[in-house]
Design a protein around this motif. Structure first.
Motif, PDB file in Angstrom:
ATOM      1  N   ARG A 129       2.750  -0.717  -1.914  1.00 41.75           N
ATOM      2  CA  ARG A 129       2.951  -0.191  -0.549  1.00 41.75           C
ATOM      3  C   ARG A 129       3.141   1.324  -0.571  1.00 41.75           C
ATOM      4  O   ARG A 129       2.595   2.037   0.267  1.00 41.75           O
ATOM      5  N   GLU A 130       3.924   1.813  -1.528  1.00 42.44           N
ATOM      6  CA  GLU A 130       4.171   3.257  -1.612  1.00 42.44           C
ATOM      7  C   GLU A 130       2.882   4.014  -1.907  1.00 42.44           C
ATOM      8  O   GLU A 130       2.590   5.030  -1.269  1.00 42.44           O
ATOM      9  N   ASN A 131       2.120   3.514  -2.859  1.00 42.17           N
ATOM     10  CA  ASN A 131       0.876   4.192  -3.225  1.00 42.17           C
ATOM     11  C   ASN A 131      -0.151   4.135  -2.102  1.00 42.17           C
ATOM     12  O   ASN A 131      -0.842   5.123  -1.822  1.00 42.17           O
ATOM     13  N   LEU A 132      -0.256   2.972  -1.460  1.00 42.03           N
ATOM     14  CA  LEU A 132      -1.221   2.834  -0.371  1.00 42.03           C
ATOM     15  C   LEU A 132      -0.844   3.734   0.800  1.00 42.03           C
ATOM     16  O   LEU A 132      -1.709   4.433   1.357  1.00 42.03           O
ATOM     17  N   ASP A 133       0.430   3.751   1.169  1.00 40.03           N
ATOM     18  CA  ASP A 133       0.868   4.590   2.290  1.00 40.03           C
ATOM     19  C   ASP A 133       0.579   6.063   2.017  1.00 40.03           C
ATOM     20  O   ASP A 133       0.143   6.797   2.909  1.00 40.03           O
ATOM     21  N   ARG A 134       0.811   6.471   0.782  1.00 38.91           N
ATOM     22  CA  ARG A 134       0.595   7.878   0.440  1.00 38.91           C
ATOM     23  C   ARG A 134      -0.893   8.223   0.486  1.00 38.91           C
ATOM     24  O   ARG A 134      -1.287   9.264   1.020  1.00 38.91           O
ATOM     25  N   CYS A 135      -1.720   7.364  -0.065  1.00 37.94           N
ATOM     26  CA  CYS A 135      -3.161   7.614  -0.057  1.00 37.94           C
ATOM     27  C   CYS A 135      -3.715   7.616   1.363  1.00 37.94           C
ATOM     28  O   CYS A 135      -4.544   8.457   1.715  1.00 37.94           O
ATOM     29  N   VAL A 136      -3.251   6.684   2.185  1.00 33.96           N
ATOM     30  CA  VAL A 136      -3.713   6.586   3.567  1.00 33.96           C
ATOM     31  C   VAL A 136      -3.359   7.849   4.332  1.00 33.96           C
ATOM     32  O   VAL A 136      -4.176   8.392   5.088  1.00 33.96           O
TER      33      VAL A 136
END
Length: 325
Positions: A129-136
């Motif tokens: 979730r952290e990585n996806l939110d940051r990339c998004v």
């Protein structure tokens, strides 16, 4: 103890056997050396430009580094792992983006593609979730998550591919033409994102591209490869020195005068003159200050500007001269 160098190549070769028609019923076999004794190391956290013309051996090198191809000779290690012998274990430590191919599922929306990547790499919920939110957020993918990949533009898909390659926190990221076909805005977003992950996470990046603006804006080190051999390995300033590139001082005088002469600066020469405007070339490794001071002291100066050498011209000159460095 694990090496400080994340990528290590020593006398690496890749030879292909190619058959071609030599007559009506006969074919002959010949060897093609795509990579011919390359040696280099890349420390952790470095962002390196790996450039060269088509057929130079760039993509072949990347494929050996990822374990897709097996070297014909030499020694190769990534994070202490031999890619061709332990490709599965290496996969968890690297990310790969090929500009001409997508790793996303064509008929699925981005969100579902990322969910599959999460399962493949067994990424923990919180980390995912952290990585996806940051990339998004940084790649501006919020409005695209529910759009099928086949409906995305090239620039949108490329940003989606880069996000997918980083969801599992790879130590090293291989980028093969990541900005190909992108518009100016998309390129700026991708470049800024790559600079951020390199600075904040210490992700090691090996970047191959024909857009040399990527190299100038992102990389402190550049390797030039041609005919399977490294022609140059060092900083951009050194590349300009090796290529003998020049900066240009554009001078506007009060009136039209004969070509400017600066006897105290023999490396400075007038390359062009149109009315009161003259173009003075001098070595790119030198400072513009003494040239400006000399012109201002002896000539009626109105305005001036300095034009930096284009890296494209430096590389083209190196290829044309066939420099073996």
């Amino acid at each position: 103890m694990e090496s400080a160098h994340l990528i290590e190549l020593e006398d690496v070769e890749k030879v292909f056997q190619v058959r071609r028609r030599a007559g009506l019923l006969r074919r002959e076999k010949r060897e093609v050396r795509a990579v011919d004794g390359i040696s280099f190391t890349v420390p952790r956290g470095e962002m390196v430009g790996y450039i060269g013309p088509n057929g130079a051996g760039k993509s072949t090198t990347i494929k050996m580094l990822t374990g897709i191809l097996v070297p014909s000779g030499g020694r190769l290690r990534v994070a202490g792992i031999d890619p061709s012998r332990d490709r599965t274990r290496l996969t968890r430590r690297i990310g790969v983006v090929f500009g001409q191919r997508t790793t996303l599922w064509w008929d699925l929306p981005l969100r579902d593609s990322y969910a599959l990547v999460r399962r493949m790499y067994r990424i923990a919920d919180r980390r995912y979730r952290e990585n996806l939110d940051r990339c998004v957020e940084l790649l501006d993918l919020g409005a695209l998550l529910d759009v099928p990949v086949r409906q995305l533009s090239l620039g949108q898909r490329m940003r989606g591919d880069i996000a997918a390659a980083l969801l599992h926190d790879p130590e090293v990221l291989y980028l093969d033409e990541p900005t190909i076909g992108l518009d100016v805005i998309s390129k700026a977003k991708v470049r800024q994102f790559l600079a951020d992950i390199n600075t904040e996470r210490g992700t090691t990046v090996l970047l191959t591209t024909h857009d040399l603006s990527d190299i100038e804006q992102l990389c402190r080190r550049v390797m030039v490869i041609d005919h399977g051999r490294v022609m140059y390995d060092g900083g951009l300033d050194g590349l300009h020195a090796v290529g003998g590139s020049e900066r240009v001082l554009v001078v506007d005088l009060e009136r039209e005068l004969p070509p400017i002469s600066l006897p105290a600066l023999p490396d400075v020469r007038v390359t062009r003159a149109e009315g009161p405007r003259q173009w003075l070339a001098f070595p790119a490794t030198g400072s513009a200050a003494p040239v400006v001071a000399a012109v201002a002291a002896d000539y009626p100066l109105v305005d001036l500007s300095v034009r930096e050498p284009a890296i494209e011209e430096v590389i083209a000159k190196m290829y044309a001269e066939g420099a073996a460095l």
